[in-house]
Design a protein around this motif. Structure first.
Motif, PDB file in Angstrom:
ATOM      1  N   VAL A  98      38.719  56.830  45.838  1.00 34.03           N
ATOM      2  CA  VAL A  98      37.847  56.481  45.016  1.00 34.03           C
ATOM      3  C   VAL A  98      38.437  55.251  44.448  1.00 34.03           C
ATOM      4  CG1 VAL A  98      36.762  57.273  42.757  1.00 34.03           C
ATOM      5  CG2 VAL A  98      37.775  59.081  44.522  1.00 34.03           C
ATOM      6  N   VAL A  99      37.369  54.336  44.214  1.00 30.97           N
ATOM      7  CA  VAL A  99      37.722  53.050  43.545  1.00 30.97           C
ATOM      8  C   VAL A  99      36.897  52.541  42.334  1.00 30.97           C
ATOM      9  CG1 VAL A  99      37.266  50.564  44.365  1.00 30.97           C
ATOM     10  CG2 VAL A  99      38.105  52.018  45.928  1.00 30.97           C
ATOM     11  N   HIS A 100      37.723  52.093  41.354  1.00 32.99           N
ATOM     12  CA  HIS A 100      37.217  51.867  39.995  1.00 32.99           C
ATOM     13  C   HIS A 100      37.006  50.155  39.986  1.00 32.99           C
ATOM     14  CE1 HIS A 100      37.502  56.085  39.270  1.00 32.99           C
ATOM     15  NE2 HIS A 100      38.721  55.955  39.644  1.00 32.99           N
ATOM     16  N   ASP A 101      35.939  49.675  39.834  1.00 31.39           N
ATOM     17  CA  ASP A 101      35.969  48.418  39.829  1.00 31.39           C
ATOM     18  C   ASP A 101      35.971  47.600  38.532  1.00 31.39           C
ATOM     19  OD1 ASP A 101      35.923  45.986  41.115  1.00 31.39           O
ATOM     20  OD2 ASP A 101      33.742  45.737  41.570  1.00 31.39           O
ATOM     21  N   VAL A 102      36.605  48.375  37.598  1.00 34.56           N
ATOM     22  CA  VAL A 102      36.744  47.584  36.413  1.00 34.56           C
ATOM     23  C   VAL A 102      38.200  47.089  36.162  1.00 34.56           C
ATOM     24  CG1 VAL A 102      36.865  47.995  33.882  1.00 34.56           C
ATOM     25  CG2 VAL A 102      35.249  49.147  35.219  1.00 34.56           C
ATOM     26  N   ARG A 103      38.382  45.944  35.813  1.00 37.73           N
ATOM     27  CA  ARG A 103      39.804  45.277  35.766  1.00 37.73           C
ATOM     28  C   ARG A 103      40.655  46.160  34.527  1.00 37.73           C
ATOM     29  NH1 ARG A 103      42.471  39.797  33.877  1.00 37.73           N
ATOM     30  NH2 ARG A 103      44.330  40.045  35.142  1.00 37.73           N
ATOM     31  N   ILE A 104      41.938  46.588  35.393  1.00 39.66           N
ATOM     32  CA  ILE A 104      43.003  47.008  34.370  1.00 39.66           C
ATOM     33  C   ILE A 104      43.759  45.990  34.059  1.00 39.66           C
ATOM     34  CG2 ILE A 104      44.601  47.624  36.210  1.00 39.66           C
ATOM     35  CD1 ILE A 104      44.895  50.356  34.953  1.00 39.66           C
ATOM     36  N   PRO A 105      43.931  46.009  32.695  1.00 39.76           N
ATOM     37  CA  PRO A 105      44.810  45.121  32.008  1.00 39.76           C
ATOM     38  C   PRO A 105      46.146  44.891  32.532  1.00 39.76           C
ATOM     39  CG  PRO A 105      43.452  46.208  30.226  1.00 39.76           C
ATOM     40  CD  PRO A 105      43.620  46.996  31.569  1.00 39.76           C
ATOM     41  N   PRO A 106      46.766  43.691  32.853  1.00 36.02           N
ATOM     42  CA  PRO A 106      48.168  43.776  33.361  1.00 36.02           C
ATOM     43  C   PRO A 106      49.367  44.426  32.556  1.00 36.02           C
ATOM     44  CG  PRO A 106      47.299  41.792  33.284  1.00 36.02           C
ATOM     45  CD  PRO A 106      46.000  42.496  32.715  1.00 36.02           C
ATOM     46  N   GLY A 107      49.151  44.591  31.243  1.00 39.59           N
ATOM     47  CA  GLY A 107      49.937  45.221  30.452  1.00 39.59           C
ATOM     48  C   GLY A 107      49.946  46.590  30.771  1.00 39.59           C
ATOM     49  N   ASP A 108      49.026  47.293  31.327  1.00 42.08           N
ATOM     50  CA  ASP A 108      49.009  48.836  31.628  1.00 42.08           C
ATOM     51  C   ASP A 108      49.497  48.943  32.994  1.00 42.08           C
ATOM     52  OD1 ASP A 108      48.056  49.050  29.124  1.00 42.08           O
ATOM     53  OD2 ASP A 108      45.975  49.388  29.760  1.00 42.08           O
ATOM     54  N   VAL A 109      50.170  48.062  33.745  1.00 40.19           N
ATOM     55  CA  VAL A 109      50.534  48.375  35.097  1.00 40.19           C
ATOM     56  C   VAL A 109      51.956  47.807  35.200  1.00 40.19           C
ATOM     57  CG1 VAL A 109      50.337  47.394  37.477  1.00 40.19           C
ATOM     58  CG2 VAL A 109      48.312  47.788  35.911  1.00 40.19           C
ATOM     59  N   VAL A 110      52.747  48.685  36.049  1.00 43.52           N
ATOM     60  CA  VAL A 110      53.972  48.539  36.320  1.00 43.52           C
ATOM     61  C   VAL A 110      54.077  48.320  37.977  1.00 43.52           C
ATOM     62  CG1 VAL A 110      55.227  49.528  34.602  1.00 43.52           C
ATOM     63  CG2 VAL A 110      54.534  51.165  36.458  1.00 43.52           C
ATOM     64  N   THR A 111      55.136  47.783  38.399  1.00 45.77           N
ATOM     65  CA  THR A 111      55.380  47.794  39.859  1.00 45.77           C
ATOM     66  C   THR A 111      56.279  48.694  40.423  1.00 45.77           C
ATOM     67  OG1 THR A 111      54.412  45.471  39.801  1.00 45.77           O
ATOM     68  CG2 THR A 111      55.570  46.144  41.951  1.00 45.77           C
ATOM     69  N   ILE A 112      56.111  49.479  41.273  1.00 45.89           N
ATOM     70  CA  ILE A 112      56.963  50.407  41.904  1.00 45.89           C
ATOM     71  C   ILE A 112      56.954  50.289  43.442  1.00 45.89           C
ATOM     72  CG2 ILE A 112      57.715  52.881  42.270  1.00 45.89           C
ATOM     73  CD1 ILE A 112      56.254  53.659  39.688  1.00 45.89           C
ATOM     74  N   ALA A 113      58.166  49.848  43.950  1.00 46.55           N
ATOM     75  CA  ALA A 113      58.068  49.718  45.654  1.00 46.55           C
ATOM     76  C   ALA A 113      57.201  48.582  46.032  1.00 46.55           C
ATOM     77  CB  ALA A 113      58.044  50.772  46.268  1.00 46.55           C
ATOM     78  N   GLY A 114      56.703  47.723  44.929  1.00 49.68           N
ATOM     79  CA  GLY A 114      55.869  46.506  45.542  1.00 49.68           C
ATOM     80  C   GLY A 114      54.325  46.920  45.363  1.00 49.68           C
ATOM     81  N   ILE A 115      54.150  48.096  44.799  1.00 48.37           N
ATOM     82  CA  ILE A 115      52.795  48.677  44.620  1.00 48.37           C
ATOM     83  C   ILE A 115      52.681  48.738  42.963  1.00 48.37           C
ATOM     84  CG2 ILE A 115      51.356  50.727  44.986  1.00 48.37           C
ATOM     85  CD1 ILE A 115      52.186  49.068  47.510  1.00 48.37           C
TER      86      ILE A 115
END
Length: 179
Positions: A98-115
């Motif tokens: 399921v794809v949600h095409d609204v941009r998520i703010p960079p501050g709400d994202v962490v990188t785990i194993a390059g993902i």
């Protein structure tokens, strides 16, 4: 990138060879790949197993992110991705995504194993504001088991007072009683 712990169809072995190794008890499916049956399933393994789905332009969100963080025990049937890129891109077209095409703010994202994966607090907020009964049950279970994540999620909501359905999420999280 070839991982010593994850096998994806077409990298070193074909899908039929990987499936045969599962039947022999050597491998077990995880995400879009396979891992040794005796390996420990970690957040790194779960995140990396979604690499074929989540390119550098997408983030793993909602119940999929909760699975990556270890908040739910079983891999979801459908994985959720949300656009992390500032530029609109063609959505992932795969069964069970399921794809949600609204941009998520960079501050709400962490990188785990390059993902890219949403932070635990943002993930809990997304589950708590959902109308889906399974998402809500997962949110309540996680909030009871991890009061620190619940408190961080409520603090996140306080910093984002106009977040869609944020009041519903805050009401859900406020009503959780820990043991």
């Amino acid at each position: 990138m070839v991982s010593p712990f994850l096998y994806f169809p077409g990298e070193r072995l074909s899908l039929s060879e990987l499936t045969a190794a599962c039947l022999d008890g050597l491998l077990t499916p995880i995400g879009e790949g396979f891992m040794p049956a005796d390996a420990v399933e970690t957040a790194w393994m779960r995140a990396r197993s979604l690499a074929p789905l989540a390119s550098d332009r997408w983030a793993v969100v909602r119940v999929s992110a909760a699975w990556v963080h270890g908040a739910i025990a079983f891999e979801p049937v459908r994985h959720h991705l949300q656009r992390a890129s500032a530029v609109r891109v063609r959505p992932v077209r795969a069964a069970g995504v399921v794809v949600h095409d609204v941009r998520i703010p960079p501050g709400d994202v962490v990188t785990i194993a390059g993902i890219r994966v949403t932070t635990p607090e943002r993930t809990l907020v997304d589950l708590a504001r959902s109308l889906d009964a399974d998402d809500l049950a997962d949110a309540l279970r996680w909030a009871r088991a991890a009061p620190d994540v619940r408190d961080d999620a409520r603090a996140w909501l306080a910093r984002h007072p106009r977040f869609p359905y944020g009041r519903r999420a805050d009401d859900v999280l406020a009503g959780v009683r820990t043991r």
